[in-house]
Design a protein around this motif. Structure first.
Motif, PDB file in Angstrom:
ATOM      1  N   ASN A  43       0.576  -0.853  -2.502  1.00 14.10           N
ATOM      2  CA  ASN A  43       1.633   0.165  -2.379  1.00 14.10           C
ATOM      3  C   ASN A  43       2.981  -0.439  -2.008  1.00 14.10           C
TER       4      ASN A  43
ATOM      5  N   ASP B 270      -8.575 -14.191  -1.563  1.00 21.40           N
ATOM      6  CA  ASP B 270      -7.762 -13.753  -0.422  1.00 21.40           C
ATOM      7  C   ASP B 270      -7.062 -14.985   0.160  1.00 21.40           C
TER       8      ASP B 270
ATOM      9  N   VAL C 108      -7.838  -9.459  -6.332  1.00 18.37           N
ATOM     10  CA  VAL C 108      -7.028 -10.199  -5.354  1.00 18.37           C
ATOM     11  C   VAL C 108      -6.833  -9.303  -4.134  1.00 18.37           C
ATOM     12  N   GLY C 109      -7.187  -9.861  -2.960  1.00 20.75           N
ATOM     13  CA  GLY C 109      -7.214  -9.075  -1.729  1.00 20.75           C
ATOM     14  C   GLY C 109      -8.665  -8.665  -1.496  1.00 20.75           C
TER      15      GLY C 109
ATOM     16  N   PRO D 257     -10.482   4.962  -2.959  1.00 17.98           N
ATOM     17  CA  PRO D 257      -9.626   4.041  -3.724  1.00 17.98           C
ATOM     18  C   PRO D 257     -10.438   2.993  -4.489  1.00 17.98           C
TER      19      PRO D 257
ATOM     20  N   TYR E 218     -12.421 -15.698   4.013  1.00 14.95           N
ATOM     21  CA  TYR E 218     -12.616 -14.249   4.077  1.00 14.95           C
ATOM     22  C   TYR E 218     -13.264 -13.729   2.785  1.00 14.95           C
TER      23      TYR E 218
ATOM     24  N   GLY F  56     -10.180  -3.918  -1.835  1.00  8.34           N
ATOM     25  CA  GLY F  56     -10.673  -4.951  -2.759  1.00  8.34           C
ATOM     26  C   GLY F  56     -12.188  -5.088  -2.683  1.00  8.34           C
TER      27      GLY F  56
ATOM     28  N   SER G 122      -3.836  -6.991  -2.909  1.00  6.74           N
ATOM     29  CA  SER G 122      -3.321  -7.810  -1.799  1.00  6.74           C
ATOM     30  C   SER G 122      -2.063  -7.183  -1.209  1.00  6.74           C
ATOM     31  N   GLY G 123      -1.912  -7.351   0.094  1.00  7.27           N
ATOM     32  CA  GLY G 123      -0.729  -6.803   0.767  1.00  7.27           C
ATOM     33  C   GLY G 123      -1.144  -6.028   1.993  1.00  7.27           C
TER      34      GLY G 123
ATOM     35  N   ALA H 153     -10.162  -4.078   2.623  1.00  2.31           N
ATOM     36  CA  ALA H 153     -10.950  -2.854   2.533  1.00  2.31           C
ATOM     37  C   ALA H 153     -11.070  -2.359   1.088  1.00  2.31           C
TER      38      ALA H 153
ATOM     39  N   LYS I 185      -6.699 -15.312   3.458  1.00  2.00           N
ATOM     40  CA  LYS I 185      -7.362 -15.602   4.743  1.00  2.00           C
ATOM     41  C   LYS I 185      -8.534 -16.543   4.490  1.00  2.00           C
TER      42      LYS I 185
ATOM     43  N   ASN J 120      -7.590 -18.359  -2.080  1.00  2.60           N
ATOM     44  CA  ASN J 120      -6.344 -18.640  -2.813  1.00  2.60           C
ATOM     45  C   ASN J 120      -6.422 -19.693  -3.913  1.00  2.60           C
TER      46      ASN J 120
HETATM   47  N1  LIG Z   1      -2.823   2.762  -5.168  1.00  2.72           N
HETATM   48  C1  LIG Z   1      -3.674   3.382  -4.356  1.00  2.72           C
HETATM   49  O1  LIG Z   1      -4.160   4.474  -4.656  1.00  2.72           O
HETATM   50  C2  LIG Z   1      -4.056   2.764  -3.060  1.00  2.72           C
HETATM   51  C3  LIG Z   1      -3.366   1.680  -2.599  1.00  2.72           C
HETATM   52  N2  LIG Z   1      -3.714   1.075  -1.421  1.00  2.72           N
HETATM   53  C4  LIG Z   1      -2.968  -0.114  -1.057  1.00  2.72           C
HETATM   54  O2  LIG Z   1      -3.774  -1.263  -1.288  1.00  2.72           O
HETATM   55  C5  LIG Z   1      -3.356  -2.317  -0.435  1.00  2.72           C
HETATM   56  C6  LIG Z   1      -4.557  -2.912   0.271  1.00  2.72           C
HETATM   57  O3  LIG Z   1      -5.106  -1.998   1.194  1.00  2.72           O
HETATM   58  P1  LIG Z   1      -6.358  -2.418   2.099  1.00  2.72           P
HETATM   59  O4  LIG Z   1      -7.378  -3.090   1.268  1.00  2.72           O
HETATM   60  O5  LIG Z   1      -6.722  -1.257   2.904  1.00  2.72           O
HETATM   61  O6  LIG Z   1      -5.673  -3.524   3.048  1.00  2.72           O
HETATM   62  P2  LIG Z   1      -6.401  -4.733   3.825  1.00  2.72           P
HETATM   63  O7  LIG Z   1      -5.460  -5.203   4.861  1.00  2.72           O
HETATM   64  O8  LIG Z   1      -7.776  -4.326   4.234  1.00  2.72           O
HETATM   65  O9  LIG Z   1      -6.564  -5.842   2.702  1.00  2.72           O
HETATM   66  C7  LIG Z   1      -5.483  -6.516   2.115  1.00  2.72           C
HETATM   67  C8  LIG Z   1      -5.890  -7.946   1.917  1.00  2.72           C
HETATM   68  O10 LIG Z   1      -4.864  -8.622   1.195  1.00  2.72           O
HETATM   69  C9  LIG Z   1      -4.873  -9.973   1.659  1.00  2.72           C
HETATM   70  N3  LIG Z   1      -3.649 -10.633   1.257  1.00  2.72           N
HETATM   71  C10 LIG Z   1      -2.403 -10.529   1.794  1.00  2.72           C
HETATM   72  N4  LIG Z   1      -1.550 -11.336   1.128  1.00  2.72           N
HETATM   73  C11 LIG Z   1      -2.260 -11.930   0.137  1.00  2.72           C
HETATM   74  C12 LIG Z   1      -1.944 -12.850  -0.878  1.00  2.72           C
HETATM   75  N5  LIG Z   1      -0.700 -13.332  -1.045  1.00  2.72           N
HETATM   76  N6  LIG Z   1      -2.925 -13.260  -1.704  1.00  2.72           N
HETATM   77  C13 LIG Z   1      -4.193 -12.810  -1.572  1.00  2.72           C
HETATM   78  N7  LIG Z   1      -4.561 -11.942  -0.606  1.00  2.72           N
HETATM   79  C14 LIG Z   1      -3.598 -11.495   0.232  1.00  2.72           C
HETATM   80  C15 LIG Z   1      -5.047  -9.837   3.163  1.00  2.72           C
HETATM   81  O11 LIG Z   1      -5.472 -11.050   3.751  1.00  2.72           O
HETATM   82  C16 LIG Z   1      -6.084  -8.717   3.237  1.00  2.72           C
HETATM   83  O12 LIG Z   1      -7.411  -9.234   3.319  1.00  2.72           O
HETATM   84  C17 LIG Z   1      -2.317  -1.708   0.502  1.00  2.72           C
HETATM   85  O13 LIG Z   1      -1.012  -2.000   0.048  1.00  2.72           O
HETATM   86  C18 LIG Z   1      -2.579  -0.215   0.392  1.00  2.72           C
HETATM   87  O14 LIG Z   1      -1.452   0.560   0.713  1.00  2.72           O
HETATM   88  C19 LIG Z   1      -4.763   1.522  -0.673  1.00  2.72           C
HETATM   89  C20 LIG Z   1      -5.475   2.614  -1.082  1.00  2.72           C
HETATM   90  C21 LIG Z   1      -5.176   3.328  -2.290  1.00  2.72           C
END
Ligand SMILES: NC(=O)C1=CN([C@@H]2O[C@H](COP(=O)(O)OP(=O)(O)OC[C@H]3O[C@@H](n4cnc5c(N)ncnc54)[C@H](O)[C@@H]3O)[C@@H](O)[C@H]2O)C=CC1
Ligand SMILES: O=C([O-])CC(=O)C(=O)O
Length: 310
Positions: free
Chosen positions: A120, A32, A6-7, A229, A37, A12, A78-79, A10, A34, A63
């Motif tokens: 996070n 996702d 989910v998500g 990640p 997407y 996902g 997601s987030g 980057a 979006k 979704n």
């Molecule tokens: N635990 C860890 O080691 C790591 C955690 N993270 C966390 O992972 C999360 C994602 O990071 P990125 O992929 O870089 O962000 P991103 O912004 O590239 O991707 C997040 C995706 O989630 C989607 N999204 C938002 N709400 C949603 C929902 N209700 N249902 C489905 N999709 C939804 C967005 O449309 C977006 O495409 C962030 O919170 C980041 O802090 C990132 C790297 C490492």
């Protein structure tokens, strides 16, 4: 073996790519909110199949959780990610609602799923999934320590000018800029303690660089990292899917282990088909125990910001 991610952002998409390239899952579903997407990311990834030589079928959906039905493993990415200068904890306000509703939709369609939480602040989001669903505790796993340990090994290999595959090491504790506990005492190059090769000052520098590994990349990239990640999550997915019984530091719900209760924090666990099959309690020094306690206090403080009555 069906894996939902989910998500499709980057992390996902990177996770989907590594899972597919490792070729152990029959199906990966990307979801996702979006429009189009996830479908677009899935199509792009599928167009690498003949080039990269994998048979995993990747599909995308906007979704529609019926597409995720009967998933064995689900990853929540997601987030929102942080921007330079932010802490992971600052993401709680937006990400908590997203993670809670996503976990509930996943379980509705896949009651026997094992969930890997990535969003996070990850330890607190993992705790939230424990508190708001009735999945057994072994089926909710937070990913942080596998990534932090990979960064720790990278920093050690950099200092030793050797391949990372020569290095072993583990980071436990909270997945935060201040809460990580890199276990330098136990880190080795081919079984030889790194203290045989590196000064105390250099080891302490490695430890500090590891703790701010995510923040360093966020500053360089303008958003947080995704390759390591995604790779770290794919390793956890593979360990569960292939019943590998591998040990990773993961965020697990503790009930007395390491003297801690009622929180999720990074500790060594054995991952297999049943998710967290065992929490491994290793002997820590008094200094390491004190760091772990301080880290747990930080995680509990962030957990206190959750509104669990909503
Ligand atoms: N635990 C860890 O080691 C790591 C955690 N993270 C966390 O992972 C999360 C994602 O990071 P990125 O992929 O870089 O962000 P991103 O912004 O590239 O991707 C997040 C995706 O989630 C989607 N999204 C938002 N709400 C949603 C929902 N209700 N249902 C489905 N999709 C939804 C967005 O449309 C977006 O495409 C962030 O919170 C980041 O802090 C990132 C790297 C490492
Ligand atoms: O730093 C961040 O915000 C994303 C993350 O958790 C990491 O890369 O370790």
């Amino acid at each position: 073996m069906k894996v939902t991610i989910v998500g499709a952002g980057a992390v996902g998409a990177s996770c989907a790519e590594y899972v597919a390239i490792k070729n152990f899952a029959s199906e990966v579903v990307l979801i996702d909110i979006k429009e189009d997407y996830a479908e677009g990311k899935a199509m792009d990834l599928m167009q690498t199949a003949s080039l990269m030589g994998f048979d995993t079928k990747i599909t995308g959906s906007t979704n529609d959780y019926t597409k995720t039905a009967n998933s064995d493993i689900a990853v929540i990415t997601s987030g929102i990610p942080r921007k330079p200068g932010m802490t992971r904890e600052e993401l709680i306000g937006i990400n908590a609602d997203i993670v809670k509703s996503v976990a509930s939709s996943l379980i509705e369609h896949s009651p026997n799923v094992t969930i890997i939480v990535v969003s996070n602040p990850m330890d607190t989001m993992t705790y939230l999934v424990h508190k708001t669903t009735n999945l057994p505790k072994n089926r909710i796993i937070g990913m942080g320590g596998a990534l932090d340990s990979a960064r720790f090994k990278y920093r050690i290999s950099e200092a030793l000018e050797c391949p990372a595959s020569d290095v072993d090491g583990m980071v436990i504790g909270g997945h935060s800029d201040t809460g990580m506990v890199p276990l330098a005492r136990l880190a080795t190059r081919n079984s030889v303690p790194i203290s045989a090769f590196l000064s105390e000052e250099r080891i302490s520098q490695i430890t500090e660089d590891t703790k701010v590994g995510g923040a360093t990349l966020t500053k360089m990239l303008g958003t947080s990292a995704w390759y390591a990640p995604g790779a770290a999550v794919s390793s956890l997915v593979q360990a569960i899917a292939c019943d590998q019984k591998k040990m990773f530091p993961c965020s697990a719900l503790l009930e007395g282990e390491y003297g801690l209760n009622d929180l999720c924090i990074g500790v060594p666990v054995i991952l297999g088909k049943d998710g967290i099959e065992k929490i491994v309690e290793i002997e820590l020094t008094d200094a390491e125990k004190a760091k772990m306690k301080e880290s747990s206090e930080g995680v509990s403080k962030t957990n206190g910001l959750l509104d669990l009555k909503k």
